[in-house]
Design a protein around this motif. Structure first.
Motif, short mmCIF file in Angstrom:
data_model
loop_
_atom_site.label_atom_id
_atom_site.label_comp_id
_atom_site.label_asym_id
_atom_site.label_seq_id
_atom_site.Cartn_x
_atom_site.Cartn_y
_atom_site.Cartn_z
N SER A 404 0.63 -1.01 -0.30
CA SER A 404 0.15 0.00 -0.12
C SER A 404 0.74 1.15 -0.03
O SER A 404 2.45 0.72 -0.02
N ILE A 405 0.81 2.89 -0.16
CA ILE A 405 1.06 3.95 -0.24
C ILE A 405 0.28 4.72 0.92
O ILE A 405 -0.37 4.40 1.07
N ASP A 406 1.45 5.29 1.69
CA ASP A 406 1.35 6.10 2.73
C ASP A 406 1.49 7.59 2.26
O ASP A 406 2.55 7.54 1.58
N ASP A 407 1.07 8.48 2.46
CA ASP A 407 1.22 9.63 2.79
C ASP A 407 1.07 10.34 1.07
O ASP A 407 1.59 11.81 1.25
N PRO A 409 -2.21 10.29 -0.85
CA PRO A 409 -3.23 9.53 -1.43
C PRO A 409 -4.06 9.37 -2.57
O PRO A 409 -4.62 9.20 -2.80
N PHE A 453 7.00 9.99 -1.84
CA PHE A 453 5.63 8.83 -0.12
C PHE A 453 6.38 7.58 -0.06
O PHE A 453 7.11 7.03 -0.29
N VAL A 454 5.67 6.83 0.72
CA VAL A 454 6.70 6.15 1.17
C VAL A 454 5.48 4.46 1.35
O VAL A 454 4.32 4.74 0.90
N ARG A 456 4.24 0.74 1.64
CA ARG A 456 4.63 0.15 2.92
C ARG A 456 4.37 -1.96 2.49
O ARG A 456 3.25 -2.21 1.67
N GLU A 458 3.35 -5.41 4.57
CA GLU A 458 2.37 -5.66 5.88
C GLU A 458 1.74 -7.04 5.08
O GLU A 458 1.57 -7.61 4.38
N THR A 467 8.35 -0.35 5.49
CA THR A 467 8.74 0.69 4.58
C THR A 467 9.63 1.48 4.50
O THR A 467 10.85 1.24 4.23
N GLU A 469 10.95 4.87 1.35
CA GLU A 469 10.47 6.06 0.66
C GLU A 469 11.22 5.90 -0.16
O GLU A 469 11.78 5.60 -0.75
#
Length: 477
Positions: A404-407, A409, A453-454, A456, A458, A467, A469
């Motif tokens: 998935s992608i953080d920071d 949207p 972006f980050v 991720r 899991e 994670t 960057e």
């Protein structure tokens, strides 16, 4: 007729083989104990089993070169974690500096493989041919008879079997030992295994049986390096010449009372594995095995003199003893700034490796953006970047990972060959997954040249996360 000129003297002196005499004492007993322990560890370790689950090998210590993995009981080192191996090598080097600065060439005298196998070969030689005098007589016997041939062939066969066991044990560290042994016995082993065994058998047979002290004196670089590690407070084997000289036989004759404690029995020379006379002073060939101490102490006990004519000494002790003072306590030689510095560095590296081992994540990934091209414009005007993501599953069973992608949207993620954003990675394997990240037309991510972006990862079973960057490349308007 002109006189024939005399031939020039030879500048080469052929080696005279050394046949150390048997000796007993605390240092010899310590060497026997260490020899038994180290050889036991070397030969037995590949056969120790360790259950890691069905997907992993059950050999406790295994250098799995085919799969680029190192197993040590519960520890598993992956290729990208080679810094652990580098750290161990640094600790080994610092350990050599530490022991040399404190006790001289104690590594050479007690734990060096050349010393260990040479001791073993000499022990076998003594069992078969007898002690020093018997071996000397056999060596000086020019004519070969049935007895000499029988003793020599028996000795060489025993040496060869030990050497072959040495080479065989080494290859067991690189593959499953029971399987390889079966392949060797059925002549189905890989040529690399046979070649390795042959080379190690030949070198062990030659180095331990024939070269012996020549490896320590001429081939090994450590005698030339050790001087930089030692100083006047380093404890090493030495001769108290101020007590032993002038040497001579203590017969009841005029002048005997003026002699020193040394009776010139040459017991220290006869037991030395490198053939030196420690009474000539510290020498590069001395491996600090301390067998001369055992031999001299035994002689001193027989003639009623105190022990310690040959002993572990420091150069600074000589000045004190010549002045009539007692030598400094041993602990003052061992615990001094140089030794403490090496100890602190050695401990620091060791603690760092343990902390890194404890804190290393069970789930890892690396992200490599595809640079050619840096982005692609799709038919609807959106911008897409491509990444090669390498997923590592360090568990003993298959795991389902979710990306998935953080920071960011506005960015969406899709996986090549997958219907969703999850991927199944097999146990203890690395999986390369191509990932697409897309920014819709008109969004800042699509219009900006670079957007951080980050990404991720899991583990859906345990919840462990990793994670990374990275950068999304948009269209610079």
């Amino acid at each position: 007729m002109a006189d024939t000129p005399p031939s020039a003297p030879s500048l080469y002196e052929s080696r005279e083989p050394i046949f150390p005499r048997r000796v007993s004492g605390p240092f010899r007993n310590l060497k026997w104990a260490l020899l038994a322990v180290m050889l036991g560890i070397y030969y037995i370790t590949p056969w120790i089993r360790w259950d890691r689950g069905p997907a992993l090998p059950d050999q406790a210590v295994l250098l799995d070169m085919a799969n680029r993995r190192f197993f040590f009981f519960w520890i598993e080192i992956w290729p990208h974690e080679f810094y652990f191996v580098a750290g161990l090598l640094v600790m080994a080097g610092l350990g050599l500096f530490l022991f040399t600065s404190a006790l001289g060439r104690v590594w050479c005298g007690y734990a060096c493989p050349q010393t260990v196998w040479t001791d073993l070969f000499i022990l076998v030689e003594r069992w078969i041919e007898g002690d020093r005098n018997a071996r000397l007589r056999l060596h000086r016997q020019k004519q070969w008879d049935l007895r000499k041939a029988r003793l020599r062939v028996t000795k060489w066969v025993a040496w060869f079997l030990i050497a072959m066991a040495t080479g065989g044990a080494w290859v067991f560290y690189f593959t499953d030992a029971p399987t390889l042994l079966r392949d060797l016995l059925t002549l189905q082993a890989h040529p690399v295994a046979w070649t390795t065994i042959l080379v190690l058998t030949a070198t062990t047979f030659a180095f331990g049986g024939f070269a012996r002290e020549q490896i320590c004196i001429y081939a090994c670089p450590w005698p030339r390096i050790q001087a930089a590690m030692m100083d006047e407070d380093t404890l090493t084997v030495g001769y108290r010449d101020w007590r032993g000289e002038p040497r001579g036989k203590h017969r009841k004759a005029e002048g005997a009372e003026t002699l020193g404690d040394c009776i010139d029995c040459r017991a220290c020379v006869n037991v030395c594995p490198t053939g030196i006379d420690i009474r000539d002073g510290q020498q590069m060939a001395c491996i600090t095995c301390a067998l001369c101490i055992d031999a001299c102490d035994d002689v001193m006990a027989k003639i009623g003199k105190p022990r310690g004519l040959i002993d572990y000494l420091a150069l600074s002790d000589e000045t004190r003893e010549r002045a009539g003072n007692a030598p400094r306590p041993v602990w003052t030689h061992v615990f001094r700034p140089r030794v403490l510095l090496y100890t602190a560095l050695w401990t620091l590296v060791g603690v760092g490796l343990v902390v890194a081992l404890v804190l290393r994540p069970p789930v890892e990934m690396t992200v490599a953006p595809v640079r050619n091209p840096t982005f692609v414009m799709l038919s609807d005007g959106s911008i897409r970047n491509t990444y090669d993501v390498r997923l590592r599953n360090k568990h003993g069973e298959d795991r389902l990972f979710a990306l998935s992608i953080d920071d960011a949207p506005a960015l969406t993620i899709t996986l090549e060959g997958e219907d969703d954003t999850t991927v199944d990675v097999r146990a203890n394997e690395t999986y390369l997954q191509r990932v697409y990240v897309t920014a819709a037309r008109g969004t800042p991510e699509a219009q900006n040249e670079r957007t951080e972006f980050v990404l991720r990862l899991e583990d859906t079973t345990t919840g462990d996360m990793a994670t990374k960057e990275t950068v999304f490349n948009g269209r610079d308007n």
